[in-house]
Write a protein that holds these residues in place. Structure first.
Motif, PDB file in Angstrom:
ATOM      1  N   LEU A   1      27.577  46.112  34.814  1.00 33.19           N
ATOM      2  CA  LEU A   1      28.739  45.467  35.424  1.00 33.19           C
ATOM      3  C   LEU A   1      28.401  44.850  36.769  1.00 33.19           C
ATOM      4  CD1 LEU A   1      31.710  47.934  34.732  1.00 33.19           C
ATOM      5  CD2 LEU A   1      31.155  45.803  33.533  1.00 33.19           C
ATOM      6  N   GLU A   2      27.597  45.551  37.583  1.00 28.03           N
ATOM      7  CA  GLU A   2      27.252  45.023  38.905  1.00 28.03           C
ATOM      8  C   GLU A   2      26.415  43.750  38.788  1.00 28.03           C
ATOM      9  OE1 GLU A   2      28.617  46.146  41.748  1.00 28.03           O
ATOM     10  OE2 GLU A   2      29.704  47.392  40.304  1.00 28.03           O
ATOM     11  N   VAL A   3      25.488  43.733  37.833  1.00 27.15           N
ATOM     12  CA  VAL A   3      24.669  42.537  37.622  1.00 27.15           C
ATOM     13  C   VAL A   3      25.546  41.381  37.145  1.00 27.15           C
ATOM     14  CG1 VAL A   3      22.818  41.526  36.239  1.00 27.15           C
ATOM     15  CG2 VAL A   3      22.539  43.822  37.200  1.00 27.15           C
ATOM     16  N   ALA A   4      26.434  41.667  36.203  1.00 26.32           N
ATOM     17  CA  ALA A   4      27.325  40.627  35.684  1.00 26.32           C
ATOM     18  C   ALA A   4      28.258  40.112  36.773  1.00 26.32           C
ATOM     19  CB  ALA A   4      28.134  41.174  34.508  1.00 26.32           C
ATOM     20  N   ARG A   5      28.768  41.014  37.602  1.00 26.66           N
ATOM     21  CA  ARG A   5      29.658  40.601  38.697  1.00 26.66           C
ATOM     22  C   ARG A   5      28.927  39.678  39.663  1.00 26.66           C
ATOM     23  NH1 ARG A   5      31.036  45.186  40.100  1.00 26.66           N
ATOM     24  NH2 ARG A   5      33.176  45.280  39.327  1.00 26.66           N
ATOM     25  N   LEU A   6      27.724  40.072  40.046  1.00 30.32           N
ATOM     26  CA  LEU A   6      26.952  39.268  40.986  1.00 30.32           C
ATOM     27  C   LEU A   6      26.654  37.891  40.403  1.00 30.32           C
ATOM     28  CD1 LEU A   6      25.415  39.073  43.674  1.00 30.32           C
ATOM     29  CD2 LEU A   6      23.441  40.077  42.510  1.00 30.32           C
ATOM     30  N   ALA A   7      26.284  37.844  39.125  1.00 26.48           N
ATOM     31  CA  ALA A   7      25.945  36.578  38.494  1.00 26.48           C
ATOM     32  C   ALA A   7      27.171  35.666  38.368  1.00 26.48           C
ATOM     33  CB  ALA A   7      25.321  36.825  37.121  1.00 26.48           C
ATOM     34  N   CYS A   8      28.278  36.207  37.841  1.00 30.31           N
ATOM     35  CA  CYS A   8      29.465  35.387  37.587  1.00 30.31           C
ATOM     36  C   CYS A   8      30.137  34.955  38.882  1.00 30.31           C
ATOM     37  CB  CYS A   8      30.450  36.164  36.713  1.00 30.31           C
ATOM     38  SG  CYS A   8      29.855  36.491  35.037  1.00 30.31           S
ATOM     39  N   ARG A   9      30.376  35.905  39.767  1.00 26.44           N
ATOM     40  CA  ARG A   9      31.058  35.539  41.014  1.00 26.44           C
ATOM     41  C   ARG A   9      30.131  34.771  41.947  1.00 26.44           C
ATOM     42  NH1 ARG A   9      34.456  40.976  42.530  1.00 26.44           N
ATOM     43  NH2 ARG A   9      35.933  40.953  40.777  1.00 26.44           N
ATOM     44  N   GLY A  10      28.823  35.071  41.889  1.00 23.47           N
ATOM     45  CA  GLY A  10      27.878  34.318  42.714  1.00 23.47           C
ATOM     46  C   GLY A  10      27.838  32.851  42.312  1.00 23.47           C
TER      47      GLY A  10
ATOM     48  N   ASP B   1      39.122  44.901  38.234  1.00 23.94           N
ATOM     49  CA  ASP B   1      38.091  44.233  39.033  1.00 23.94           C
ATOM     50  C   ASP B   1      37.050  43.555  38.137  1.00 23.94           C
ATOM     51  OD1 ASP B   1      37.013  43.574  41.594  1.00 23.94           O
ATOM     52  OD2 ASP B   1      35.482  45.125  41.357  1.00 23.94           O
ATOM     53  N   LEU B   2      37.348  43.455  36.844  1.00 22.92           N
ATOM     54  CA  LEU B   2      36.390  42.896  35.885  1.00 22.92           C
ATOM     55  C   LEU B   2      36.901  41.598  35.267  1.00 22.92           C
ATOM     56  CD1 LEU B   2      35.363  46.203  34.038  1.00 22.92           C
ATOM     57  CD2 LEU B   2      34.245  45.100  35.992  1.00 22.92           C
ATOM     58  N   GLU B   3      37.710  40.864  36.011  1.00 23.41           N
ATOM     59  CA  GLU B   3      38.286  39.621  35.490  1.00 23.41           C
ATOM     60  C   GLU B   3      37.238  38.607  35.076  1.00 23.41           C
ATOM     61  OE1 GLU B   3      36.568  38.259  38.910  1.00 23.41           O
ATOM     62  OE2 GLU B   3      37.740  40.088  38.803  1.00 23.41           O
ATOM     63  N   PHE B   4      36.068  38.641  35.724  1.00 26.55           N
ATOM     64  CA  PHE B   4      35.006  37.664  35.460  1.00 26.55           C
ATOM     65  C   PHE B   4      34.476  37.771  34.036  1.00 26.55           C
ATOM     66  CE2 PHE B   4      33.336  41.464  37.483  1.00 26.55           C
ATOM     67  CZ  PHE B   4      32.307  41.852  36.629  1.00 26.55           C
TER      68      PHE B   4
ATOM     69  N   GLU C   1      35.062  46.318  44.326  1.00 28.39           N
ATOM     70  CA  GLU C   1      36.107  46.648  45.292  1.00 28.39           C
ATOM     71  C   GLU C   1      37.216  47.398  44.562  1.00 28.39           C
ATOM     72  OE1 GLU C   1      36.460  45.995  48.651  1.00 28.39           O
ATOM     73  OE2 GLU C   1      34.505  45.008  48.844  1.00 28.39           O
ATOM     74  N   LYS C   2      37.417  48.651  44.944  1.00 26.49           N
ATOM     75  CA  LYS C   2      38.468  49.460  44.335  1.00 26.49           C
ATOM     76  C   LYS C   2      39.738  49.384  45.182  1.00 26.49           C
ATOM     77  CE  LYS C   2      37.304  53.452  42.663  1.00 26.49           C
ATOM     78  NZ  LYS C   2      36.784  54.838  42.593  1.00 26.49           N
ATOM     79  N   GLY C   3      40.823  49.817  44.598  1.00 25.56           N
ATOM     80  CA  GLY C   3      42.090  49.788  45.298  1.00 25.56           C
ATOM     81  C   GLY C   3      43.001  48.726  44.735  1.00 25.56           C
ATOM     82  N   ALA C   4      44.181  49.141  44.283  1.00 24.76           N
ATOM     83  CA  ALA C   4      45.125  48.200  43.668  1.00 24.76           C
ATOM     84  C   ALA C   4      46.514  48.373  44.260  1.00 24.76           C
ATOM     85  CB  ALA C   4      45.158  48.424  42.150  1.00 24.76           C
ATOM     86  N   GLY C   5      46.572  48.626  45.574  1.00 24.25           N
ATOM     87  CA  GLY C   5      47.855  48.874  46.214  1.00 24.25           C
ATOM     88  C   GLY C   5      48.756  47.659  46.247  1.00 24.25           C
ATOM     89  N   ALA C   6      48.163  46.472  46.373  1.00 24.01           N
ATOM     90  CA  ALA C   6      48.943  45.230  46.420  1.00 24.01           C
ATOM     91  C   ALA C   6      48.081  44.087  45.922  1.00 24.01           C
ATOM     92  CB  ALA C   6      49.433  44.948  47.850  1.00 24.01           C
ATOM     93  N   TYR C   7      48.612  43.310  44.996  1.00 19.29           N
ATOM     94  CA  TYR C   7      47.906  42.146  44.471  1.00 19.29           C
ATOM     95  C   TYR C   7      48.914  41.215  43.812  1.00 19.29           C
ATOM     96  CZ  TYR C   7      48.204  44.813  40.075  1.00 19.29           C
ATOM     97  OH  TYR C   7      48.657  45.523  39.000  1.00 19.29           O
ATOM     98  N   VAL C   8      48.492  39.977  43.600  1.00 17.50           N
ATOM     99  CA  VAL C   8      49.325  38.978  42.929  1.00 17.50           C
ATOM    100  C   VAL C   8      48.607  38.535  41.663  1.00 17.50           C
ATOM    101  CG1 VAL C   8      50.501  36.744  43.127  1.00 17.50           C
ATOM    102  CG2 VAL C   8      50.203  38.177  45.165  1.00 17.50           C
ATOM    103  N   ILE C   9      49.340  38.393  40.575  1.00 17.26           N
ATOM    104  CA  ILE C   9      48.774  37.881  39.325  1.00 17.26           C
ATOM    105  C   ILE C   9      49.582  36.679  38.861  1.00 17.26           C
ATOM    106  CG2 ILE C   9      47.705  40.002  38.482  1.00 17.26           C
ATOM    107  CD1 ILE C   9      50.244  40.501  36.804  1.00 17.26           C
TER     108      ILE C   9
END
Length: 283
Positions: free
Chosen positions: A246-255, A195-198, A163-171
């Motif tokens: 990255l997509e495989v890692a994202r799916l594995a970690c967030r899944g 988007d790679l925090e995982f 998911e791209k886009g960083a117009g508004a977020y909280v950290i």
């Protein structure tokens, strides 16, 4: 409570946690600043202006930018507007760490909000164990998988795709530490990198439906002319394998995280139903 740009950081009490609001705004972008002042005043939300970094004024090489990794992983020559955008967001993380707030709401100056933005962030803060990075906007329409209820019509959710886009977020402060350490030097565009925090063991969540939008009447200050910086087709030899990994890692970690959240919720539901509840009551 007044809403105005200031050199002093105004901190907003929020469900036992202190929130600072940072607005990224380039020098000379007065129309954008005026528009954002009106939007934030309507929410009674004080903010601190962070002057955006003008990438075109930078003299490369700089230590905050890894040109070789950027070419191999992102497939572009040095792109000053993207570098400026990236370092502007890093400046917000540094501002949070330099102050005493627990959380920072980071805003670009071309976003708009639903009227319940502050209430939504307030309720999300009560679920701080579920996120270090809370996404409030996106330019993609990928499916968001609900993990927590946030009250009227809103949920905390996990995205299993990019998911791209960083117009508004909280950290929170842990995410800020990650940004100023692991995300430097710059190797990717900002909305890809954060988007790679995982990969660093952090948790990200979306508010769904999104309470913010990146649709704007103001012309883009970053995207215009980016095609000219793209490398030739040979870039796919390194960019595509990296993106696929990255997509495989994202799916594995967030899944895996989504599964844990749903099992935890199921356990709470069963416990709430009580030991004498029948199968129909526990479903």
């Amino acid at each position: 409570m007044t809403t105005a740009p200031s050199d002093a950081v105004t901190v907003l009490p929020l469900s036992g946690r202190r929130l600072a609001v940072y607005l990224i705004n380039m020098a000379g972008a007065d129309a954008r600043l005026t528009a954002m002042q009106a939007k934030l005043a309507a929410l009674d939300l004080p903010f601190t202006r962070i002057e955006g970094v003008d990438g075109r004024a930078l003299r490369f090489p700089i230590p905050e930018f890894d040109e070789r990794a950027y070419r191999l992983l992102h497939g572009r020559r040095t792109t000053p507007p993207e570098v400026g955008c990236y370092l502007s967001h890093v400046a917000c993380a540094r501002a949070l760490l330099a102050g005493d707030a627990d959380l920072a709401l980071v805003l670009e100056d071309d976003v708009s909000f639903d009227p319940d933005l502050v209430a939504v962030v307030d309720r999300a803060a009560l679920n701080g164990d579920a996120w270090n990075l809370l996404r409030l906007t996106s330019v993609n329409r990928g499916r968001k998988h609900a993990i927590r209820d946030l009250g009227p019509g809103r949920r905390l959710a996990i995205a299993l795709t990019r998911e791209k886009g960083a117009g508004a977020y909280v950290i929170d402060r842990r995410a800020a530490e990650w940004i100023v350490t692991d995300l430097l030097p710059m190797r990717l565009a900002w909305d890809i990198a954060f988007d790679l925090e995982f990969l660093s063991g952090l948790r990200a969540a979306f508010v769904d439906p999104l309470p913010g939008s990146q649709r704007s009447d103001h012309p883009t200050q970053i995207q215009a002319g980016l095609r000219a910086y793209k490398l030739g087709r040979s870039r796919y030899l390194t960019v595509l394998p990296y993106r696929a990994w990255l997509e495989v890692a994202r799916l594995a970690c967030r899944g895996a995280r989504l599964l844990r959240e749903r099992l935890r919720r199921r356990g709470r539901d069963v416990a709430a139903a009580g030991p004498d509840a029948g199968p129909g009551q526990q479903a």
